[in-house]
Design an enzyme around this catalytic site. Structure first.
Site, PDB file in Angstrom:
ATOM      1  CD  GLU A 125      -2.860  -1.229   0.344  1.00 21.24           C
ATOM      2  OE1 GLU A 125      -3.297   0.029  -0.076  1.00 21.24           O
ATOM      3  OE2 GLU A 125      -3.434  -2.131  -0.500  1.00 21.24           O
ATOM      4  CB  CYS A 182      -1.736   7.233   1.419  1.00 24.94           C
ATOM      5  SG  CYS A 182      -3.243   6.191   2.253  1.00 24.94           S
TER       6      CYS A 182
HETATM    7  P1  NDP Z   1       8.168   4.884   4.348  1.00 24.40           P
HETATM    8  O1  NDP Z   1       8.214   3.886   3.376  1.00 24.40           O
HETATM    9  O2  NDP Z   1       9.409   5.929   4.641  1.00 24.40           O
HETATM   10  O3  NDP Z   1       8.165   4.019   5.795  1.00 24.40           O
HETATM   11  C1  NDP Z   1       7.195   3.101   6.006  1.00 24.40           C
HETATM   12  C2  NDP Z   1       7.402   1.833   6.963  1.00 24.40           C
HETATM   13  O4  NDP Z   1       8.550   1.015   6.204  1.00 24.40           O
HETATM   14  C3  NDP Z   1       8.009   2.522   8.148  1.00 24.40           C
HETATM   15  O5  NDP Z   1       7.864   1.703   9.173  1.00 24.40           O
HETATM   16  C4  NDP Z   1       9.883   2.408   7.696  1.00 24.40           C
HETATM   17  O6  NDP Z   1      10.630   2.334   8.858  1.00 24.40           O
HETATM   18  C5  NDP Z   1       9.757   1.313   6.945  1.00 24.40           C
HETATM   19  N1  NDP Z   1      10.790   0.752   6.008  1.00 24.40           N
HETATM   20  C6  NDP Z   1      11.379   2.035   5.417  1.00 24.40           C
HETATM   21  N2  NDP Z   1      12.300   1.423   4.334  1.00 24.40           N
HETATM   22  C7  NDP Z   1      12.228   0.174   4.526  1.00 24.40           C
HETATM   23  C8  NDP Z   1      12.994  -0.980   3.893  1.00 24.40           C
HETATM   24  N3  NDP Z   1      13.967  -0.800   3.064  1.00 24.40           N
HETATM   25  N4  NDP Z   1      12.790  -2.095   4.413  1.00 24.40           N
HETATM   26  C9  NDP Z   1      11.893  -2.394   5.205  1.00 24.40           C
HETATM   27  N5  NDP Z   1      11.155  -1.386   5.868  1.00 24.40           N
HETATM   28  C10 NDP Z   1      11.242  -0.252   5.649  1.00 24.40           C
HETATM   29  O7  NDP Z   1       6.755   5.706   4.581  1.00 24.40           O
HETATM   30  P2  NDP Z   1       6.433   6.811   5.722  1.00 24.40           P
HETATM   31  O8  NDP Z   1       6.507   6.142   7.062  1.00 24.40           O
HETATM   32  O9  NDP Z   1       7.232   8.011   5.612  1.00 24.40           O
HETATM   33  O10 NDP Z   1       5.126   7.115   5.143  1.00 24.40           O
HETATM   34  C11 NDP Z   1       4.649   7.916   4.227  1.00 24.40           C
HETATM   35  C12 NDP Z   1       4.309   7.304   2.841  1.00 24.40           C
HETATM   36  O11 NDP Z   1       3.624   6.188   3.049  1.00 24.40           O
HETATM   37  C13 NDP Z   1       3.584   8.092   1.856  1.00 24.40           C
HETATM   38  O12 NDP Z   1       4.390   7.928   0.549  1.00 24.40           O
HETATM   39  C14 NDP Z   1       2.164   7.741   1.915  1.00 24.40           C
HETATM   40  O13 NDP Z   1       1.575   8.051   0.661  1.00 24.40           O
HETATM   41  C15 NDP Z   1       2.442   6.264   2.407  1.00 24.40           C
HETATM   42  N6  NDP Z   1       1.148   5.603   2.746  1.00 24.40           N
HETATM   43  C16 NDP Z   1       0.511   4.917   1.920  1.00 24.40           C
HETATM   44  C17 NDP Z   1      -0.751   4.487   2.389  1.00 24.40           C
HETATM   45  C18 NDP Z   1      -1.569   3.464   1.486  1.00 24.40           C
HETATM   46  O14 NDP Z   1      -2.537   2.887   2.112  1.00 24.40           O
HETATM   47  N7  NDP Z   1      -1.440   3.319   0.318  1.00 24.40           N
HETATM   48  C19 NDP Z   1      -1.315   4.549   3.737  1.00 24.40           C
HETATM   49  C20 NDP Z   1      -0.389   5.548   4.453  1.00 24.40           C
HETATM   50  C21 NDP Z   1       0.862   5.859   4.017  1.00 24.40           C
HETATM   51  P3  NDP Z   1      11.249   3.684   9.604  1.00 24.40           P
HETATM   52  O15 NDP Z   1      10.316   4.826   9.103  1.00 24.40           O
HETATM   53  O16 NDP Z   1      10.960   3.520  11.043  1.00 24.40           O
HETATM   54  O17 NDP Z   1      12.659   3.852   9.179  1.00 24.40           O
END
Ligand code: NDP
Length: 472
Positions: A228, A263
């Site tokens: 997502e 999102c």
């Molecule tokens: P990120 O992709 O930065 O992070 C999401 C999660 O993934 C966090 O727990 C993060 O850890 C983790 N993560 C990051 N890189 C990796 C990796 N290489 N391997 C495994 N896990 C990883 O997103 P954000 O938290 O900044 O959220 C914002 C984004 O999420 C926006 O683009 C938004 O549109 C999207 N989003 C989509 C939704 C949907 O339903 N389609 C709903 C809500 C948000 P950490 O941050 O702790 O380093």
């Protein structure tokens, strides 16, 4: 340990969170794997009772957890309540699906017997973003539990505290090992979880770049992924729309709720040229009513951005829009001008006079700045809407329902709303997810169960002697 800061008072530490290394992730996955057979073997009644107990635990200490969530995430208190209420709501909704999960489809005919059934996938990794951490985590956890899977959850480093509190309470209401939490960052903890060979499905909600990394990590063990991801949702205001207060208020609320960090917030508006001036003026008027401040202040309509990095990124998009000749209008009111610099606050902005190719229109801004562009023909509007690597959601606004639905069919997005574009409009009964780089798979209701189970066929053939075989 890692300090979690309050985005409204960036020097204040709300709490601390551990950083799980690969060894700790391995222990959590093993615990989930050990619990999986027992959890999968529950009867329908036992599983329904367990999810009822889990829903009750998710509601405990509700007000304190809501305040904690606002303190770590920044959004206003009612939004934190909606986020937290998602956990018991989704657990209860998924209870309704348990009987269907267990049902087997049996066909007896002249060929023999064919049994079609669903098996849990096993251990599910749930990787969660910071904007709606509780609701988004339970979008995956609730169907996983209903399906008979066990889970390992990695909260976001930026807002792990309220979610972890809910998970502790819920896991205490369930057998040991069914829910496990690994706090930590994406690069180390999240990667170790997605790459773990015992994990059978990674349910990732976050940005497109993170989703790509997770797919790479999961590929090593041919682990399935549900992604997502981000969006750049267009709203198309057609010539047949009536630009009234209800319409511009709905556009404003979609674009600026949670400071635009949703999102499927509206991230670009395309409006028929005949309405352009009226819409910009009316939208500016309602946006100017917004008040920006600490999410715990009942007078705040929107809180701060999540981090200094997010604030810098969104301010750079605003600067770029002005530099390329756009008209940038800052709106709304600072609730506490003296405390403004202490938090990652940003007033809402509207931008006009910039082209489709500009950074603000092309990027996912994820902040309170909204570009508005005119169009002349509907084909042009549809082409502009589809001119994006994203395809999460979109909306079409018109007084002519049939016509709006016809335009909606042309848009490349997982969901196209008509005369609405809001959280809640896509509820648990409607499959939700993105196309193109907005994701893979669908959540909600039965669609979520399908993501988190495998179809298994049991086959006996009575006509084996007649089956085609190698030539004699
Ligand atoms: P990120 O992709 O930065 O992070 C999401 C999660 O993934 C966090 O727990 C993060 O850890 C983790 N993560 C990051 N890189 C990796 C990796 N290489 N391997 C495994 N896990 C990883 O997103 P954000 O938290 O900044 O959220 C914002 C984004 O999420 C926006 O683009 C938004 O549109 C999207 N989003 C989509 C939704 C949907 O339903 N389609 C709903 C809500 C948000 P950490 O941050 O702790 O380093």
């Amino acid at each position: 340990m890692h300090a979690v800061h309050n985005p409204a008072r960036a020097r204040d530490i709300v709490g601390e969170s551990a950083l799980a290394d690969a060894a700790l992730v391995d222990r959590a996955v093993r615990a989930a794997a050990a619990a999986a057979p027992g959890w999968a073997a529950l009867t329908v009644t036992e599983r329904r009772d367990a999810l009822k107990a889990a829903a009750g635990a998710a509601l405990e200490d509700f007000e304190n957890r809501a305040r904690l969530l606002t303190n770590e995430q920044g959004k206003v208190l009612w939004e934190s309540m909606v986020d937290l209420a998602g956990a018991p709501y989704l657990l209860r909704e998924c209870r309704r699906l348990i009987e269907r999960v267990a049902a087997e489809e049996i066909v007896d005919d002249e060929r023999g017997r064919f049994v079609r059934r669903r098996r849990p996938v096993g251990v599910v990794a749930v990787i969660v973003p910071w904007n709606y951490p509780v609701l988004l985590a339970f979008n995956a956890i609730a169907p996983a539990l209903a399906a008979g899977d066990t889970v390992v959850v990695k909260p976001s480093e930026l807002a792990p505290l309220a979610l972890t509190a809910v998970l502790h309470a819920v896991s205490a209401a369930l057998p040991d090992g069914v829910i496990n939490v690994v706090p930590g960052d994406g690069a180390q903890t999240g990667h170790a979880l997605a790459a773990h060979p015992t994990v059978r499905r990674v349910m990732f909600t976050g940005g497109t770049a993170g989703g790509r990394e997770v797919m790479r990590a999961a590929a090593e063990s041919i682990t399935g992924v549900g992604l997502e991801l981000g969006g750049n949702d267009p709203a198309l205001v057609l010539e047949s729309a009536v630009v009234d207060d209800a319409l511009v208020t709905a556009l404003r609320n979609s674009a600026f709720t949670c400071s635009g960090q949703v999102c499927f917030a509206i991230k670009r508006i395309y409006v028929h040229r005949s309405h352009f001036g009226d819409l910009v003026e009316a939208l500016a008027a309602v946006t100017d009513q917004l008040t920006v401040g600490d999410g715990l202040d009942p007078a705040s309509s929107i809180g701060p951005l999540i981090s200094a990095a997010a604030l810098d990124r969104v301010q750079a998009l605003i600067r770029d829009s002005a530099e390329i000749g756009g008209t940038v209008t800052e709106l709304g009111r600072k609730l506490d001008p003296a405390g403004w610099e202490r938090g990652h606050f940003l007033l809402p902005h509207l931008v006009t006079g910039i082209p489709q190719q500009s950074r603000l229109v092309a990027a996912e801004q994820f902040g309170p700045v909204l570009p508005i562009l005119p169009f002349d023909t509907e084909n042009e509007a549809i082409a502009l809407a589809n001119d994006s690597e994203y395809g999460l959601a979109a909306s079409v606004w018109s007084r002519d329902d049939e016509h709006a639905f016809a335009v909606a069919r042309g848009i490349e997005a997982g969901t196209v709303f008509v005369n609405v574009h809001a959280a809640g409009a896509s509820d648990h009964t409607t499959p939700f997810g993105g196309v193109k780089q907005s994701g893979i798979g669908r959540i909600n209701g039965w669609a979520g169960i399908e993501e988190l189970t495998e179809t298994q066929m049991l086959i006996r053939r009575d006509d084996a002697a007649n089956l085609p075989g190698p030539p004699a």
